[in-house]
Design a protein around this motif. Structure first.
Motif, PDB file in Angstrom:
ATOM      1  N   UNK A 273       0.829  -1.187   0.000  1.00  0.00           N
ATOM      2  CA  UNK A 273       0.000   0.000   0.000  1.00  0.00           C
ATOM      3  C   UNK A 273       0.874   1.252   0.000  1.00  0.00           C
ATOM      4  N   UNK A 274       0.906   1.990  -1.123  1.00  0.00           N
ATOM      5  CA  UNK A 274       1.836   3.115  -1.218  1.00  0.00           C
ATOM      6  C   UNK A 274       1.460   4.269  -0.289  1.00  0.00           C
ATOM      7  N   UNK A 275       0.217   4.295   0.215  1.00  0.00           N
ATOM      8  CA  UNK A 275      -0.184   5.385   1.117  1.00  0.00           C
ATOM      9  C   UNK A 275       0.373   5.216   2.523  1.00  0.00           C
ATOM     10  N   UNK A 276       0.688   4.009   2.862  1.00  0.00           N
ATOM     11  CA  UNK A 276       1.276   3.777   4.173  1.00  0.00           C
ATOM     12  C   UNK A 276       2.678   3.279   3.964  1.00  0.00           C
ATOM     13  N   UNK A 277       3.613   4.100   4.375  1.00  0.00           N
ATOM     14  CA  UNK A 277       4.972   3.729   4.046  1.00  0.00           C
ATOM     15  C   UNK A 277       5.564   2.730   5.041  1.00  0.00           C
ATOM     16  N   UNK A 278       4.764   1.806   5.513  1.00  0.00           N
ATOM     17  CA  UNK A 278       5.389   0.855   6.426  1.00  0.00           C
ATOM     18  C   UNK A 278       5.832  -0.371   5.656  1.00  0.00           C
ATOM     19  N   UNK A 279       6.659  -1.101   6.303  1.00  0.00           N
ATOM     20  CA  UNK A 279       7.299  -2.206   5.612  1.00  0.00           C
ATOM     21  C   UNK A 279       7.246  -3.439   6.492  1.00  0.00           C
ATOM     22  N   UNK A 280       7.368  -4.562   5.853  1.00  0.00           N
ATOM     23  CA  UNK A 280       7.336  -5.811   6.596  1.00  0.00           C
ATOM     24  C   UNK A 280       8.746  -6.387   6.610  1.00  0.00           C
TER      25      UNK A 280
END
Ligand code: G4P
Length: 538
Positions: free
Chosen positions: A317-324
């Protein structure tokens, strides 16, 4: 036996290695069919024709018909719980694949029987050899005319340097493909023809069974003759040699027809190693660097949680810049909501919303055991190679960073965006697929990658996620080596003399950027006390 030890004993974590088009995706699907309950995580990975796009970046993936992202799948099979770590098939993402191989306990090699050992398989095999990873081999596409099975095994032995022990043997191929003979069980499994379902096919006990002659006519006598020869000329299956990585059990079949797969899976869960003890180092004092500490082997059945991050994936999701961050559990139990200690930063974090990749029937369970993979959401605070523990200053060793083979200078179209560019590059390179080098003598930003496609991915993501328009231009660098020396004065001399070739990577380590291979060879010759490394351990 403790609960953890019991869970460890049940786990089998592996990855599939192959050259593109050998049938990895197809085989994965069939393996999951046997598992029945499937959970796909990371990305919806479908056939080439119906992949879902969840961002522009994914759209690009779809357009090019490749899978950039990895997937973790867990399924129960017989008494076991199997974790299958998928690896990107495209060669440009091989770094990712290499590191995924550090997170598994064994591998499955798929070979197209018409093509034999191909380029990528050779490279991946080299990586498996670094850790003596046990490997099973599946010769695929027997429903088509392929190469002679004896010749195929000879090629594996010669080119890949591993002994072959046939476990199943094909009865004919192409139009004449009739099934497989199980050498260990003295049992013939007849090929029922194509189909998407888990098809049964007649089973005939004993090579000498007259029913075999009835079923396949002249091919029965041919098979008996062949088996006699094969038994005499090839290696016998030896579970210990397999586990040492010296011998590969070989299976024949057709993934698309779901044939020969069950035999493979049965032997896999019977013989593949459970999660094994892993090498690590421990800090000697409170503020000491664990990477320089004493060696310690972490046993998976230890009660306290430990694990390491082998892959980072930007969220779809490019709107949430979180990463796994994908962490392999190495010991203990991971529970949702537990506090974990990030050794590199010394910080404790509560993981309240982890992704635990579980088989469907275990949904609701929120525990992960050694061999399982846990996805830790974060905003860029976790890096590849990070170790997590319950407080111990521990670092797992052996997660490699490979020297990139392609280099580009990053050029910004709008100079006002310099800050955003630096941030974007830093974050994207932390994921590990590309590497950033900052030369000591100028302000260039040089991006290194293992494949061309990675530059396109970075450019697209810089635009999408950071609003930065950048392009890449050629730069006079053809290869890189991390440099080190046990002699600090020599290193200092070296730094002064070849400064124009030196750069710091994202982690601050020193690297030598060579304009040509010859230049590198000369430098290595001239500086014998400097170590030039093609891989850097995290
Ligand atoms: P990969 O992930 O290793 O790249 O391979 P994948 O499974 O996508 O398979 C590559 C091609 O080989 C596919 O055909 C697939 O259908 C075919 N294939 C896989 N297993 C077998 C087999 O046992 N026998 C035969 N004859 N073919 C097999 P494609 O036409 O490239 O793709 P698709 O349109 O079928 O998806």
């Amino acid at each position: 036996m403790t609960e953890i030890a019991r869970e460890v004993e049940r786990r089998r974590s592996f990855a599939i290695i192959s050259h593109p088009d050998a049938g990895k995706t197809t085989l994965t699907e069939k393996l999951l069919l046997y598992g029945g309950a499937i959970q796909l995580a990371g990305t919806v990975k479908g056939r080439k024709s119906d992949r879902h796009a969840t961002s522009d970046w994914m759209a690009m993936e779809q357009e090019r018909g490749i899978s950039v992202t990895s997937t973790v799948m867990q399924f129960p099979y017989r008494e076991r719980i199997v974790n299958l770590l998928d690896t990107p098939g495209h060669g440009d993402f091989s770094e990712d694949t290499y590191r995924t191989l550090t997170a598994v306990d064994s591998a499955l090699m798929v070979i197209d029987a018409a093509k034999g050992v191909e380029e990528r398989t050779k490279k991946l095999m080299e990586v498996c050899r670094l850790r003596a990873t046990p490997i099973m081999t599946f010769m695929n596409k027997l429903d088509r005319e392929g190469r002679d099975p004896v010749e195929l095994m000879d090629e594996v032995e010669e080119v890949l340097g591993i002994q072959c022990a046939p476990v199943t043997w094909p009865i004919g191929m192409g139009q004449r493909f009739r099934g497989v003979f199980h050498l260990l069980q003295d049992r013939v499994h007849l090929f029922p023809g194509g189909g998407e379902r888990v098809t049964e096919g007649e089973v005939i006990e004993g090579l000498d069974n007259p029913r075999l002659d009835e079923a396949i006519g002249d091919q029965a006598a041919e098979l008996r003759e062949e088996i006699e020869l094969v038994a005499a000329a090839s290696h016998e299956f030896d579970a210990e040699a397999y586990r040492r990585g010296e011998l590969t059990p070989v299976f024949f079949g057709s993934a698309i027809n779901n044939f020969g797969v069950e035999e493979l899976l049965d032997e896999f869960v019977a013989h593949a190693p459970p999660p094994l003890p892993r090498p690590a180092t421990v800090a000697s004092g409170k503020d000491a660097d664990p990477a320089e500490g004493e060696a310690r082997t972490v046993d998976p059945a230890e009660e306290k949680l430990t694990g390491f991050v082998f892959k980072i994936q930007a969220n779809m999701d490019p709107n949430h810049r979180d990463r796994i961050a994908f962490m392999r559990v190495c010991s203990g139990v991971f529970r949702k909501g537990m506090k974990v200690h990030q050794v590199r930063t010394g910080k404790d974090q509560r993981v309240s919303n982890p992704l635990v990749f579980l088989a469907k029937d275990r949904e609701g369970a929120e525990e992960a055991y050694p061999g399982d993979i846990v996805g830790l959401p974060n905003h860029g605070t976790i890096r590849i190679g990070d170790t997590f523990s319950e407080g111990e200053k521990l670092k797992f060793t052996g997660i490699p960073n490979f020297a990139p083979e392609l280099f580009r200078r990053v050029v910004l179209k709008d100079p006002m965006k310099n800050k955003a560019l630096n941030k974007g590059l830093e974050q994207l390179t932390e994921e590990g697929a590309t590497q950033l080098f900052r030369p000591l003598v100028n302000n260039d930003l040089i991006l290194g990658a293992v494949g061309q496609l990675q530059f396109d991915v970075v450019a697209a993501r810089l635009k999408d996620e950071y609003g930065v328009d950048a392009r890449f231009e050629p730069v006079n660098v053809s290869t890189a080596r991390w440099v080190e020396s046990s002699d600090p004065r020599e290193l200092e001399r070296f730094e002064k003399r070849v400064e124009e070739h030196l750069a710091r990577d994202g982690g601050g380590d020193l690297a030598y950027l060579a304009p040509t291979k010859i230049n590198l060879d000369l430098a290595m010759e001239r500086w014998p006390d400097i170590d030039f490394r093609a891989t850097r351990e995290h």
